[in-house]
Design an enzyme around this catalytic site. Structure first.
Site, short mmCIF file in Angstrom:
data_model
loop_
_atom_site.label_atom_id
_atom_site.label_comp_id
_atom_site.label_asym_id
_atom_site.label_seq_id
_atom_site.Cartn_x
_atom_site.Cartn_y
_atom_site.Cartn_z
N HIS A 122 0.83 -1.20 0.00
CA HIS A 122 0.00 0.00 0.00
C HIS A 122 0.87 1.25 0.00
CE1 HIS A 122 0.88 1.13 4.15
NE2 HIS A 122 0.77 -0.15 4.45
N GLU A 163 -2.89 -7.37 7.21
CA GLU A 163 -1.66 -7.08 7.95
C GLU A 163 -1.43 -8.13 9.03
OE1 GLU A 163 1.27 -6.18 8.38
OE2 GLU A 163 1.14 -3.98 8.49
#
Length: 215
Positions: A10, A83
């Site tokens: 990201h 994550e």
């Protein structure tokens, strides 16, 4: 049968320079991150990507959106690309974390780390690799995810030890590529960014202080 997995970190957000975002909701790309996501989409325009997957966290989805528009693809959320679960570390400042004994263990032997009320890095690696192998099809797919997720996957495919985690740097909005073919997996490249910025240093890398690599 040849499979290519594109791993995309990201783009930039403001939390990454101050706190460990982990799975906190509401962490969005900043202006620079939005520009990075657009540049990444331009870099991959015309690539034969068959499917686009993303971690469910906002910063990953926002990075995937320009790419989805450029390639005419739908973003599919995959919890397996989420994550690392940092447990009670999530949301704490890096200054606080550096004072803990576990931080010192993380720098020296990541293979021994289980985050309080969270995942062990070894378990996170198994989760991510299983997800990628489940998603991979003949042709090319793209997965937008997080730095540690990408590093854990690369360690597996490079046949490197988990304790080598800090040897790999994964910059915001960077691209890594894994080819899986008859000869087994090959890492084609990693940490490639749309616009080379030099000098590049992981300005607050996990080995040296507060870390954008874990946000």
């Amino acid at each position: 049968m040849t499979k290519i997995i594109l791993l995309i970190r990201h783009a930039e957000n403001d939390v990454m320079y101050r706190r460990l975002a982990g799975r906190l909701p509401g962490v969005h790309l900043n202006r620079r991150g939005q520009q990075q996501a657009l540049a990444l989409a331009r870099m991959l325009l015309g690539m034969p990507v068959q499917a686009l997957y993303s971690s469910p966290l906002e910063r990953a989805v926002e990075t995937a959106e320009p790419l989805a528009r450029a390639l005419g693809l739908r973003i599919e959320m995959r919890p397996g690309l989420n994550e690392v679960d940092f447990g009670r570390w999530q949301g704490r400042s890096y200054k606080q974390l550096q004072r803990t004994q576990l931080w010192q263990v993380l720098q020296a032997t990541p293979s021994r780390v289980r985050f309080p009320e969270g995942e062990a890095l070894s378990d996170a690696q198994q989760r991510v690799v299983a997800e990628l192998e489940d998603l991979a099809v003949e042709g090319m797919i793209a997965c937008v995810t997080h730095a540690d997720v990408i590093r854990l996957a690369l360690l597996h495919y490079l046949n490197m030890a988990l304790d080598d985690l800090h040897r790999l740097v994964i910059a915001p909005a960077s691209l890594s590529a894994i080819l899986v073919g008859e000869r087994g997996p090959q890492v084609l490249f990693f940490n490639r960014t749309p616009d080379l910025e030099w000098p590049f240093f992981p300005s607050q890398g996990v080995n040296s202080g507060a870390s954008p690599s874990r946000s």
